[in-house]
Design a protein around this motif. Structure first.
Motif, PDB file in Angstrom:
ATOM      1  N   LEU A   3     -23.817  -0.389  29.537  1.00 22.54           N
ATOM      2  CA  LEU A   3     -23.248  -0.027  28.245  1.00 22.54           C
ATOM      3  C   LEU A   3     -21.880  -0.670  28.095  1.00 22.54           C
ATOM      4  CD1 LEU A   3     -23.333   1.866  25.715  1.00 22.54           C
ATOM      5  CD2 LEU A   3     -22.286   3.604  27.165  1.00 22.54           C
ATOM      6  N   ALA A   4     -21.643  -1.323  26.975  1.00 21.40           N
ATOM      7  CA  ALA A   4     -20.312  -1.878  26.695  1.00 21.40           C
ATOM      8  C   ALA A   4     -20.067  -1.874  25.197  1.00 21.40           C
ATOM      9  CB  ALA A   4     -20.186  -3.294  27.232  1.00 21.40           C
ATOM     10  N   HIS A   5     -18.875  -1.434  24.846  1.00 17.48           N
ATOM     11  CA  HIS A   5     -18.385  -1.510  23.471  1.00 17.48           C
ATOM     12  C   HIS A   5     -17.105  -2.332  23.548  1.00 17.48           C
ATOM     13  CE1 HIS A   5     -21.364   1.398  22.311  1.00 17.48           C
ATOM     14  NE2 HIS A   5     -20.911   2.238  23.224  1.00 17.48           N
ATOM     15  N   ILE A   6     -17.199  -3.555  23.098  1.00 20.46           N
ATOM     16  CA  ILE A   6     -16.076  -4.492  23.206  1.00 20.46           C
ATOM     17  C   ILE A   6     -15.480  -4.674  21.811  1.00 20.46           C
ATOM     18  CG2 ILE A   6     -15.347  -6.805  23.887  1.00 20.46           C
ATOM     19  CD1 ILE A   6     -17.966  -6.807  25.670  1.00 20.46           C
ATOM     20  N   ARG A   7     -14.345  -4.055  21.610  1.00 24.08           N
ATOM     21  CA  ARG A   7     -13.680  -4.225  20.327  1.00 24.08           C
ATOM     22  C   ARG A   7     -13.005  -5.591  20.260  1.00 24.08           C
ATOM     23  NH1 ARG A   7     -13.125   1.119  21.375  1.00 24.08           N
ATOM     24  NH2 ARG A   7     -10.988   1.083  22.173  1.00 24.08           N
ATOM     25  N   GLU A   8     -12.417  -6.000  21.419  1.00 27.03           N
ATOM     26  CA  GLU A   8     -11.795  -7.311  21.430  1.00 27.03           C
ATOM     27  C   GLU A   8     -11.524  -7.770  22.858  1.00 27.03           C
ATOM     28  OE1 GLU A   8      -8.680  -8.856  18.455  1.00 27.03           O
ATOM     29  OE2 GLU A   8      -7.513  -8.166  20.199  1.00 27.03           O
ATOM     30  N   LYS A   9     -11.820  -9.025  23.111  1.00 31.63           N
ATOM     31  CA  LYS A   9     -11.473  -9.695  24.365  1.00 31.63           C
ATOM     32  C   LYS A   9     -10.776 -10.994  23.998  1.00 31.63           C
ATOM     33  CE  LYS A   9     -11.282 -11.358  28.524  1.00 31.63           C
ATOM     34  NZ  LYS A   9     -10.242 -10.906  29.430  1.00 31.63           N
ATOM     35  N   ARG A  10      -9.579 -11.160  24.545  1.00 30.58           N
ATOM     36  CA  ARG A  10      -8.777 -12.353  24.252  1.00 30.58           C
ATOM     37  C   ARG A  10      -8.483 -13.126  25.522  1.00 30.58           C
ATOM     38  NH1 ARG A  10      -5.543 -12.812  19.704  1.00 30.58           N
ATOM     39  NH2 ARG A  10      -5.922 -11.196  18.168  1.00 30.58           N
ATOM     40  N   PHE A  11      -8.350 -14.423  25.366  1.00 30.05           N
ATOM     41  CA  PHE A  11      -7.753 -15.289  26.376  1.00 30.05           C
ATOM     42  C   PHE A  11      -6.542 -15.905  25.700  1.00 30.05           C
ATOM     43  CE2 PHE A  11     -12.096 -15.541  28.334  1.00 30.05           C
ATOM     44  CZ  PHE A  11     -11.731 -14.950  29.533  1.00 30.05           C
ATOM     45  N   GLY A  12      -5.355 -15.426  26.091  1.00 30.61           N
ATOM     46  CA  GLY A  12      -4.147 -15.849  25.392  1.00 30.61           C
ATOM     47  C   GLY A  12      -4.220 -15.342  23.964  1.00 30.61           C
ATOM     48  N   GLY A  13      -3.990 -16.206  23.024  1.00 26.68           N
ATOM     49  CA  GLY A  13      -4.052 -15.819  21.622  1.00 26.68           C
ATOM     50  C   GLY A  13      -5.431 -15.958  21.002  1.00 26.68           C
ATOM     51  N   ARG A  14      -6.390 -16.425  21.770  1.00 28.15           N
ATOM     52  CA  ARG A  14      -7.734 -16.702  21.241  1.00 28.15           C
ATOM     53  C   ARG A  14      -8.667 -15.520  21.470  1.00 28.15           C
ATOM     54  NH1 ARG A  14     -12.075 -19.575  24.132  1.00 28.15           N
ATOM     55  NH2 ARG A  14     -13.717 -19.887  22.609  1.00 28.15           N
TER      56      ARG A  14
END
Length: 189
Positions: A3-14
């Motif tokens: 189960l995963a709820h990913i609202r946001e994953k960033r690398f730096g500003g991306r």
């Protein structure tokens, strides 16, 4: 269950992943497809609990098997010792049977540097199955394998699925890898 709820994953500003909900039940196979650099491997690392630097939540089962894009075998240990490290309850016969299932019978004493990349990839699949996972995460497990090696390795994974019914998430660029096994597809743009 995975189960995963990913609202946001960033690398730096991306922003790499956003607004992604993944639920995979036992016995279900979910394919993840998308172009290179879209975040497919990042998603698998989040699902495995290896990447916790994201906004959201993820829940993993207690026993997880993962095949990374690179085999990730410890170079100073034989293939059999790499498997025994993650599955210490297995004896030499069981390890040999697991290696034979992916076409590596009699190769357990080789060091990773003595193997081709394709052999090391198959050893990594045998290692992931050896832990008898409740969930199996596969990051392009058949890439760079010849047709016979793909057949053997895929059959080993399918045999395990038939016996244990793990939740499976599989990344692939090749739809043929997923033919007949994926119950649904997650597309990452």
């Amino acid at each position: 269950m995975i189960l995963a709820h990913i609202r946001e994953k960033r690398f730096g500003g991306r922003v790499v992943l956003a607004g992604l909900n993944v639920e995979v039940s036992p016995g279900e196979v979910v394919a993840v497809m998308g172009p290179s650099g879209s975040g497919k491997s990042t998603l698998l690392r989040i699902l495995a609990g290896l990447d916790r630097d994201f906004v959201g939540e993820a829940v993993q089962p207690s026993v997880l098997g993962m095949v990374f894009q690179e085999p990730c075998l410890l170079p100073w240990m034989s293939v059999a010792a790499n498997i025994a490290l993650v599955a210490p309850r297995l004896g030499p016969e069981a390890i040999e049977a697991g290696l034979a299932a992916v076409g590596l019978a009699g190769k357990g004493e080789l060091l990773p540097r003595q193997m081709s990349l394709g052999m090391a990839r198959r050893a990594a699949v045998a290692r992931a199955l050896a832990v008898e996972p409740q969930a199996l995460l596969l990051d392009e497990p058949y890439v760079s394998l010849d047709a016979e090696s793909v057949r053997l390795t895929r059959r080993a994974v399918e045999d395990y699925r038939a016996r244990r019914h793990p939740a499976v998430v599989m990344v692939s660029h090749d739809a043929a890898d997923l033919d007949g096994i994926a119950s649904r597809v997650i597309s990452i743009p």
